[in-house]
Motif scaffolding. Structure first.
Motif, PDB file in Angstrom:
ATOM      1  N   THR A 285       0.835  -1.194   0.000  1.00 35.51           N
ATOM      2  CA  THR A 285       0.000   0.000   0.000  1.00 35.51           C
ATOM      3  C   THR A 285       0.874   1.250   0.000  1.00 35.51           C
ATOM      4  OG1 THR A 285      -1.683  -1.225   1.233  1.00 35.51           O
ATOM      5  CG2 THR A 285      -1.918   1.164   1.146  1.00 35.51           C
ATOM      6  N   ALA A 286       1.956   1.219   0.763  1.00 33.91           N
ATOM      7  CA  ALA A 286       2.853   2.380   0.842  1.00 33.91           C
ATOM      8  C   ALA A 286       3.509   2.680  -0.497  1.00 33.91           C
ATOM      9  CB  ALA A 286       3.907   2.151   1.920  1.00 33.91           C
ATOM     10  N   VAL A 287       3.856   1.648  -1.246  1.00 35.36           N
ATOM     11  CA  VAL A 287       4.462   1.860  -2.570  1.00 35.36           C
ATOM     12  C   VAL A 287       3.464   2.553  -3.496  1.00 35.36           C
ATOM     13  CG1 VAL A 287       5.348   0.686  -4.628  1.00 35.36           C
ATOM     14  CG2 VAL A 287       6.121  -0.019  -2.354  1.00 35.36           C
ATOM     15  N   LEU A 288       2.220   2.078  -3.506  1.00 33.60           N
ATOM     16  CA  LEU A 288       1.184   2.718  -4.327  1.00 33.60           C
ATOM     17  C   LEU A 288       0.901   4.143  -3.855  1.00 33.60           C
ATOM     18  CD1 LEU A 288      -1.383  -0.193  -4.749  1.00 33.60           C
ATOM     19  CD2 LEU A 288       0.037   0.833  -6.549  1.00 33.60           C
ATOM     20  N   PHE A 289       0.848   4.323  -2.531  1.00 32.84           N
ATOM     21  CA  PHE A 289       0.588   5.638  -1.957  1.00 32.84           C
ATOM     22  C   PHE A 289       1.687   6.620  -2.361  1.00 32.84           C
ATOM     23  CE2 PHE A 289       0.386   8.539   1.845  1.00 32.84           C
ATOM     24  CZ  PHE A 289      -0.888   9.049   1.597  1.00 32.84           C
ATOM     25  N   ASN A 290       2.917   6.157  -2.406  1.00 27.32           N
ATOM     26  CA  ASN A 290       4.033   6.996  -2.824  1.00 27.32           C
ATOM     27  C   ASN A 290       3.867   7.420  -4.288  1.00 27.32           C
ATOM     28  OD1 ASN A 290       6.669   8.203  -2.123  1.00 27.32           O
ATOM     29  ND2 ASN A 290       7.420   6.812  -3.718  1.00 27.32           N
ATOM     30  N   LEU A 291       3.491   6.489  -5.151  1.00 31.63           N
ATOM     31  CA  LEU A 291       3.257   6.819  -6.561  1.00 31.63           C
ATOM     32  C   LEU A 291       2.114   7.832  -6.698  1.00 31.63           C
ATOM     33  CD1 LEU A 291       3.626   3.294  -8.190  1.00 31.63           C
ATOM     34  CD2 LEU A 291       5.240   5.218  -8.343  1.00 31.63           C
ATOM     35  N   TYR A 292       1.096   7.670  -5.886  1.00 28.84           N
ATOM     36  CA  TYR A 292      -0.039   8.594  -5.869  1.00 28.84           C
ATOM     37  C   TYR A 292       0.434  10.000  -5.486  1.00 28.84           C
ATOM     38  CZ  TYR A 292      -4.284  10.759  -3.921  1.00 28.84           C
ATOM     39  OH  TYR A 292      -5.304  11.609  -3.598  1.00 28.84           O
TER      40      TYR A 292
ATOM     41  N   LYS B 107      -0.445  -9.012  -6.736  1.00 26.70           N
ATOM     42  CA  LYS B 107       0.089  -7.831  -6.057  1.00 26.70           C
ATOM     43  C   LYS B 107      -0.949  -6.715  -6.058  1.00 26.70           C
ATOM     44  CE  LYS B 107       2.252  -6.194 -10.261  1.00 26.70           C
ATOM     45  NZ  LYS B 107       3.480  -5.943 -10.978  1.00 26.70           N
ATOM     46  N   ALA B 108      -0.799  -5.774  -5.135  1.00 27.08           N
ATOM     47  CA  ALA B 108      -1.679  -4.609  -5.067  1.00 27.08           C
ATOM     48  C   ALA B 108      -1.360  -3.686  -6.236  1.00 27.08           C
ATOM     49  CB  ALA B 108      -1.498  -3.880  -3.739  1.00 27.08           C
ATOM     50  N   VAL B 109      -2.403  -3.313  -6.988  1.00 27.46           N
ATOM     51  CA  VAL B 109      -2.208  -2.466  -8.168  1.00 27.46           C
ATOM     52  C   VAL B 109      -3.017  -1.173  -8.099  1.00 27.46           C
ATOM     53  CG1 VAL B 109      -1.600  -4.438  -9.617  1.00 27.46           C
ATOM     54  CG2 VAL B 109      -3.985  -3.659  -9.514  1.00 27.46           C
ATOM     55  N   GLY B 110      -3.839  -1.021  -7.065  1.00 30.43           N
ATOM     56  CA  GLY B 110      -4.622   0.195  -6.909  1.00 30.43           C
ATOM     57  C   GLY B 110      -5.198   0.262  -5.509  1.00 30.43           C
ATOM     58  N   PHE B 111      -5.620   1.457  -5.104  1.00 30.21           N
ATOM     59  CA  PHE B 111      -6.210   1.612  -3.776  1.00 30.21           C
ATOM     60  C   PHE B 111      -7.156   2.793  -3.751  1.00 30.21           C
ATOM     61  CE2 PHE B 111      -2.912   4.764  -3.476  1.00 30.21           C
ATOM     62  CZ  PHE B 111      -3.390   5.712  -2.582  1.00 30.21           C
ATOM     63  N   VAL B 112      -8.035   2.755  -2.769  1.00 30.36           N
ATOM     64  CA  VAL B 112      -8.869   3.894  -2.424  1.00 30.36           C
ATOM     65  C   VAL B 112      -8.801   4.044  -0.910  1.00 30.36           C
ATOM     66  CG1 VAL B 112     -11.024   2.559  -2.269  1.00 30.36           C
ATOM     67  CG2 VAL B 112     -11.123   4.999  -2.739  1.00 30.36           C
ATOM     68  N   GLN B 113      -8.699   5.278  -0.428  1.00 25.44           N
ATOM     69  CA  GLN B 113      -8.659   5.545   1.011  1.00 25.44           C
ATOM     70  C   GLN B 113      -9.832   6.454   1.372  1.00 25.44           C
ATOM     71  OE1 GLN B 113      -5.474   6.420   4.474  1.00 25.44           O
ATOM     72  NE2 GLN B 113      -5.035   7.467   2.583  1.00 25.44           N
ATOM     73  N   LEU B 114     -10.573   6.034   2.401  1.00 21.90           N
ATOM     74  CA  LEU B 114     -11.775   6.735   2.838  1.00 21.90           C
ATOM     75  C   LEU B 114     -11.611   7.223   4.275  1.00 21.90           C
ATOM     76  CD1 LEU B 114     -14.309   4.040   1.582  1.00 21.90           C
ATOM     77  CD2 LEU B 114     -13.596   6.101   0.363  1.00 21.90           C
TER      78      LEU B 114
ATOM     79  N   LEU C 176      -7.519   7.987  -4.501  1.00 28.44           N
ATOM     80  CA  LEU C 176      -7.816   6.908  -5.445  1.00 28.44           C
ATOM     81  C   LEU C 176      -6.673   6.845  -6.439  1.00 28.44           C
ATOM     82  CD1 LEU C 176      -9.819   4.819  -6.725  1.00 28.44           C
ATOM     83  CD2 LEU C 176     -10.747   6.733  -8.032  1.00 28.44           C
ATOM     84  N   PHE C 177      -6.093   5.666  -6.579  1.00 26.19           N
ATOM     85  CA  PHE C 177      -4.943   5.534  -7.468  1.00 26.19           C
ATOM     86  C   PHE C 177      -4.881   4.123  -8.026  1.00 26.19           C
ATOM     87  CE2 PHE C 177      -0.460   4.545  -8.325  1.00 26.19           C
ATOM     88  CZ  PHE C 177      -0.115   5.600  -9.156  1.00 26.19           C
ATOM     89  N   VAL C 178      -4.574   4.036  -9.312  1.00 23.39           N
ATOM     90  CA  VAL C 178      -4.310   2.757  -9.960  1.00 23.39           C
ATOM     91  C   VAL C 178      -2.959   2.877 -10.653  1.00 23.39           C
ATOM     92  CG1 VAL C 178      -5.060   1.139 -11.757  1.00 23.39           C
ATOM     93  CG2 VAL C 178      -6.756   2.218 -10.259  1.00 23.39           C
ATOM     94  N   HIS C 179      -2.121   1.876 -10.469  1.00 25.03           N
ATOM     95  CA  HIS C 179      -0.801   1.869 -11.098  1.00 25.03           C
ATOM     96  C   HIS C 179      -0.969   2.048 -12.605  1.00 25.03           C
ATOM     97  CE1 HIS C 179       3.053   0.459 -12.568  1.00 25.03           C
ATOM     98  NE2 HIS C 179       3.525   0.633 -11.335  1.00 25.03           N
ATOM     99  N   PRO C 180      -0.127   2.879 -13.227  1.00 29.95           N
ATOM    100  CA  PRO C 180      -0.274   3.144 -14.664  1.00 29.95           C
ATOM    101  C   PRO C 180      -0.337   1.887 -15.542  1.00 29.95           C
ATOM    102  CG  PRO C 180       1.327   4.660 -13.711  1.00 29.95           C
ATOM    103  CD  PRO C 180       0.958   3.675 -12.620  1.00 29.95           C
ATOM    104  N   ASP C 181       0.349   0.833 -15.154  1.00 32.29           N
ATOM    105  CA  ASP C 181       0.340  -0.398 -15.956  1.00 32.29           C
ATOM    106  C   ASP C 181      -1.010  -1.111 -15.929  1.00 32.29           C
ATOM    107  OD1 ASP C 181       3.004   0.109 -16.464  1.00 32.29           O
ATOM    108  OD2 ASP C 181       3.755  -1.439 -15.076  1.00 32.29           O
ATOM    109  N   TYR C 182      -1.889  -0.719 -15.011  1.00 30.82           N
ATOM    110  CA  TYR C 182      -3.173  -1.406 -14.838  1.00 30.82           C
ATOM    111  C   TYR C 182      -4.370  -0.495 -15.095  1.00 30.82           C
ATOM    112  CZ  TYR C 182      -0.493  -5.268 -13.023  1.00 30.82           C
ATOM    113  OH  TYR C 182       0.393  -6.310 -12.901  1.00 30.82           O
ATOM    114  N   ARG C 183      -4.137   0.667 -15.632  1.00 33.87           N
ATOM    115  CA  ARG C 183      -5.236   1.593 -15.914  1.00 33.87           C
ATOM    116  C   ARG C 183      -6.014   1.146 -17.148  1.00 33.87           C
ATOM    117  NH1 ARG C 183      -1.866   7.093 -14.527  1.00 33.87           N
ATOM    118  NH2 ARG C 183      -1.758   6.664 -12.293  1.00 33.87           N
ATOM    119  N   GLY C 184      -7.266   1.597 -17.213  1.00 35.84           N
ATOM    120  CA  GLY C 184      -8.108   1.270 -18.355  1.00 35.84           C
ATOM    121  C   GLY C 184      -8.708  -0.126 -18.295  1.00 35.84           C
TER     122      GLY C 184
END
Length: 149
Positions: A16-23, A59-66, A84-92
């Motif tokens: 989650t932290a890796v995705l959060f950092n990209l966000y 692996k985790a590829v996206g997240f939403v935090q509420l 709200l974030f989705v890794h660029p490789d998994y968008r669309g």
């Protein structure tokens, strides 16, 4: 593409932290995985936010935090869809929509009246996505920020 949505726990903190950092980098912030991880850990430990992860390919590829809020006119709990974030490789691939749908389901599960969010005017993808997911643009309010120095 096959993916699932799950509620994040402390066991998911590293991913989650890796995705959060990209966000955060997407929003022009300096990369700082460790500080982001500490921030997320505190939110989870103190039950201050709820995070849902999209998992694909193991692996985790996206997240939403509420975050929990309270609506002054409805006199009910509501949720702030803060991140709200989705890794660029998994968008669309429908992952953002699935994360939003899970957030709506969370409203049902927690007896909340709904979701609110804000995004930058320059976030073209988000500004197209949110109305498609049933969000209504609120042109009646101005949002202001005050930051302590």
């Amino acid at each position: 593409m096959d993916f699932k949505i799950k509620k994040a726990t402390l066991e998911d903190l590293e991913e989650t932290a890796v995705l959060f950092n990209l966000y955060r980098i997407f929003y022009r912030q300096e990369s700082d995985v460790e500080r982001g991880k500490a921030f997320l850990k505190a939110r989870l430990l103190h039950n201050e936010s709820d995070i849902f992860l999209a998992v694909a390919d193991g692996k985790a590829v996206g997240f939403v935090q509420l975050y929990k809020l309270f609506h002054y006119t409805k006199l009910e709990k509501q949720w702030l869809l803060s991140d709200l974030f989705v890794h660029p490789d998994y968008r669309g691939k429908g992952i953002s929509i699935a994360l939003i749908d899970r957030s709506k389901q969370w409203c049902e599960e927690t007896d909340a009246c709904g979701l609110m969010l804000e995004t930058e005017k320059t976030n073209d993808i988000g500004n197209q996505l949110y109305p498609r997911c049933g969000f209504e643009y609120d042109g009646l309010h101005n949002y202001y920020h005050w930051w302590k120095k």
